[in-house]
Design an enzyme around this catalytic site. Sequence first.
Site, short mmCIF file in Angstrom:
data_model
loop_
_atom_site.label_atom_id
_atom_site.label_comp_id
_atom_site.label_asym_id
_atom_site.label_seq_id
_atom_site.Cartn_x
_atom_site.Cartn_y
_atom_site.Cartn_z
N ASP A 57 3.13 9.47 -69.26
CA ASP A 57 2.24 10.42 -68.58
C ASP A 57 0.81 9.92 -68.79
O ASP A 57 0.31 9.92 -69.92
CB ASP A 57 2.44 11.81 -69.20
CG ASP A 57 1.51 12.85 -68.57
OD1 ASP A 57 0.57 12.47 -67.83
OD2 ASP A 57 1.73 14.05 -68.84
N TYR A 82 -2.52 12.01 -57.87
CA TYR A 82 -2.20 13.26 -57.18
C TYR A 82 -2.49 12.97 -55.71
O TYR A 82 -3.65 12.78 -55.33
CB TYR A 82 -3.09 14.39 -57.70
CG TYR A 82 -2.72 15.76 -57.20
CD1 TYR A 82 -2.15 16.69 -58.06
CD2 TYR A 82 -2.93 16.13 -55.87
CE1 TYR A 82 -1.81 17.96 -57.61
CE2 TYR A 82 -2.59 17.39 -55.42
CZ TYR A 82 -2.04 18.30 -56.29
OH TYR A 82 -1.69 19.56 -55.84
N THR A 83 -1.45 12.92 -54.86
CA THR A 83 -1.65 12.41 -53.49
C THR A 83 -1.47 13.46 -52.39
O THR A 83 -1.58 13.12 -51.21
CB THR A 83 -0.69 11.23 -53.22
OG1 THR A 83 0.64 11.64 -53.51
CG2 THR A 83 -1.05 10.01 -54.03
N TYR A 147 -9.23 16.11 -52.97
CA TYR A 147 -8.55 14.82 -53.21
C TYR A 147 -9.56 13.68 -53.20
O TYR A 147 -9.64 12.89 -54.16
CB TYR A 147 -7.46 14.61 -52.15
CG TYR A 147 -6.86 13.23 -52.16
CD1 TYR A 147 -6.00 12.82 -53.17
CD2 TYR A 147 -7.17 12.31 -51.14
CE1 TYR A 147 -5.46 11.55 -53.17
CE2 TYR A 147 -6.63 11.03 -51.14
CZ TYR A 147 -5.77 10.65 -52.16
OH TYR A 147 -5.24 9.38 -52.16
N TRP A 172 -3.97 5.53 -45.43
CA TRP A 172 -2.80 5.85 -44.60
C TRP A 172 -1.56 5.04 -45.04
O TRP A 172 -0.93 4.35 -44.24
CB TRP A 172 -3.10 5.57 -43.13
CG TRP A 172 -4.23 6.35 -42.53
CD1 TRP A 172 -5.27 6.96 -43.16
CD2 TRP A 172 -4.44 6.59 -41.13
NE1 TRP A 172 -6.11 7.56 -42.24
CE2 TRP A 172 -5.63 7.35 -41.00
CE3 TRP A 172 -3.75 6.23 -39.97
CZ2 TRP A 172 -6.12 7.75 -39.75
CZ3 TRP A 172 -4.25 6.63 -38.74
CH2 TRP A 172 -5.42 7.38 -38.64
N1 LIG Z 1 -0.33 8.00 -49.74
C1 LIG Z 1 -1.41 7.67 -49.02
O1 LIG Z 1 -1.46 7.86 -47.78
C2 LIG Z 1 -2.61 7.06 -49.69
C3 LIG Z 1 -3.74 6.76 -48.92
C4 LIG Z 1 -4.84 6.17 -49.56
C5 LIG Z 1 -4.80 5.89 -50.91
N2 LIG Z 1 -3.69 6.20 -51.63
C6 LIG Z 1 -3.68 5.91 -53.06
O2 LIG Z 1 -2.72 4.91 -53.29
C7 LIG Z 1 -2.14 5.07 -54.58
C8 LIG Z 1 -0.63 5.06 -54.46
O3 LIG Z 1 -0.25 6.14 -53.62
P1 LIG Z 1 1.29 6.44 -53.31
O4 LIG Z 1 1.34 7.03 -51.96
O5 LIG Z 1 2.13 5.28 -53.66
O6 LIG Z 1 1.54 7.63 -54.36
P2 LIG Z 1 2.89 8.43 -54.63
O7 LIG Z 1 3.99 7.90 -53.77
O8 LIG Z 1 2.53 9.87 -54.57
O9 LIG Z 1 3.23 8.00 -56.13
C9 LIG Z 1 2.49 8.45 -57.22
C10 LIG Z 1 3.39 8.38 -58.42
O10 LIG Z 1 2.64 8.82 -59.56
C11 LIG Z 1 3.49 9.67 -60.32
N3 LIG Z 1 2.75 10.54 -61.22
C12 LIG Z 1 2.36 11.82 -61.02
N4 LIG Z 1 1.79 12.31 -62.13
C13 LIG Z 1 1.81 11.33 -63.06
C14 LIG Z 1 1.39 11.24 -64.40
N5 LIG Z 1 0.80 12.28 -65.02
N6 LIG Z 1 1.58 10.09 -65.07
C15 LIG Z 1 2.19 9.04 -64.47
N7 LIG Z 1 2.61 9.06 -63.20
C16 LIG Z 1 2.43 10.20 -62.49
C17 LIG Z 1 4.24 10.43 -59.25
O11 LIG Z 1 5.34 11.13 -59.79
P3 LIG Z 1 5.81 12.51 -59.05
O12 LIG Z 1 6.24 12.10 -57.68
O13 LIG Z 1 6.91 12.98 -59.92
O14 LIG Z 1 4.60 13.40 -59.05
C18 LIG Z 1 4.61 9.31 -58.31
O15 LIG Z 1 5.79 8.64 -58.71
C19 LIG Z 1 -2.75 6.36 -55.15
O16 LIG Z 1 -3.82 6.04 -55.98
C20 LIG Z 1 -3.26 7.08 -53.92
O17 LIG Z 1 -4.36 7.94 -54.24
C21 LIG Z 1 -2.59 6.76 -51.06
#
Ligand SMILES: NC(=O)c1ccc[n+]([C@@H]2O[C@H](COP(=O)([O-])OP(=O)(O)OC[C@H]3O[C@@H](n4cnc5c(N)ncnc54)[C@H](OP(=O)(O)O)[C@@H]3O)[C@@H](O)[C@H]2O)c1
Length: 307
Positions: A57, A82-83, A147, A172
């Site tokens: 965590d 947190y996404t 966010y 995205w």
């Molecule tokens: N998704 C998008 O469209 C988008 C766009 C721009 C930038 N980003 C950035 O890109 C990065 C990757 O995004 P993603 O879409 O791959 O995210 P994601 O699929 O939501 O994955 C995030 C992971 O972090 C885990 N997590 C949550 N709380 C945690 C904690 N306290 N300690 C350790 N892990 C924890 C989540 O577990 P749970 O699922 O159990 O919560 C999940 O497995 C992030 O920094 C995001 O802000 C994303």
Amino acid sequence: MSCLRQENQIWIDMNILVTGANGQLGSEMRLVASRSADKYVFSDVVDLPGVDTLILDITDIDAIRKVVRDHDIKAVVNCAAYTNVDKAEDDVALCTLLNAKAPENLAIAMKEADGLLVHVSTDYVFGGDPYNTPCTEDRKGTPTGVYGQTKLDGELAIQASGCRHIIIRTAWLYSEFGKNFVKTMLGLTATKPQLNVVFDQTGTPTYALDLAETIFDILENRKWEGNDGIYHYSNEGVCSWYDFTKMIAEYAGNDTCRILPCHSDEFPSKVIRPSYSVLDKTKIKKTFGISVPYWTDSLKKCINNLK
Ligand SMILES: NC(=O)c1ccc[n+]([C@@H]2O[C@H](COP(=O)([O-])OP(=O)(O)OC[C@H]3O[C@@H](n4cnc5c(N)ncnc54)[C@H](OP(=O)(O)O)[C@@H]3O)[C@@H](O)[C@H]2O)c1
């Protein structure tokens, strides 16, 4: 153990921690890192059946310090966040903890270990100002919601920590793994006779596998030395969510759904999303010598992989 990676230069293999390794980007990191001589340790806050995961965590700095010590970690790739952009508006404390405080924890741990933090941020740090040209890294962040604000705060905390860092803002994001816009639209365009999708928000999709390859290249080829800073990465090109949906349906062969453009205010939401958050990628391409795939080419690849 050391190994020769490049003429006249000997690099020591290193141990790299990936956090949030069961999310979209983290899962793609697992795929690309299997080619490395470095030792990758994949962690997340919860287990995924059948996937080797170290439970960590990242809101707990002592737990991070212990993992860094026990595994002799020299670099962290932070894919955890947190996404949920909508939910964040009502969940400010947890969103702040995960997107601002936790990256600071990782930065402190890497500063103490003289290591590198590769952190992922977002195009949603922009949006409050009415830009209509691609955003460069030095443009002032003007988030429109919780966010984006907490992600910007996370970037500032990393910079203030004094640790070696590469912050990559992306946009995205979609992948074969987890929940995302592409998967949702594949389902909806296959089942609905008609769909309204906003055309007044402009950005660029990013295949998480392409971003993972870029992060891997920077680490594998030790390209970060002397290159601390913020970088932008998305796929090439520009589109609206409407255009994105049209291409998803086309590549999936979903031709019975009528897809119509609509305005954002037709979908009442607590959060105002940026109307324009296209990222300028000149810096990352020049600094690290990478080429970036065009968004429709990558979308086609992802949909084929999903099939
Ligand atoms: N998704 C998008 O469209 C988008 C766009 C721009 C930038 N980003 C950035 O890109 C990065 C990757 O995004 P993603 O879409 O791959 O995210 P994601 O699929 O939501 O994955 C995030 C992971 O972090 C885990 N997590 C949550 N709380 C945690 C904690 N306290 N300690 C350790 N892990 C924890 C989540 O577990 P749970 O699922 O159990 O919560 C999940 O497995 C992030 O920094 C995001 O802000 C994303």
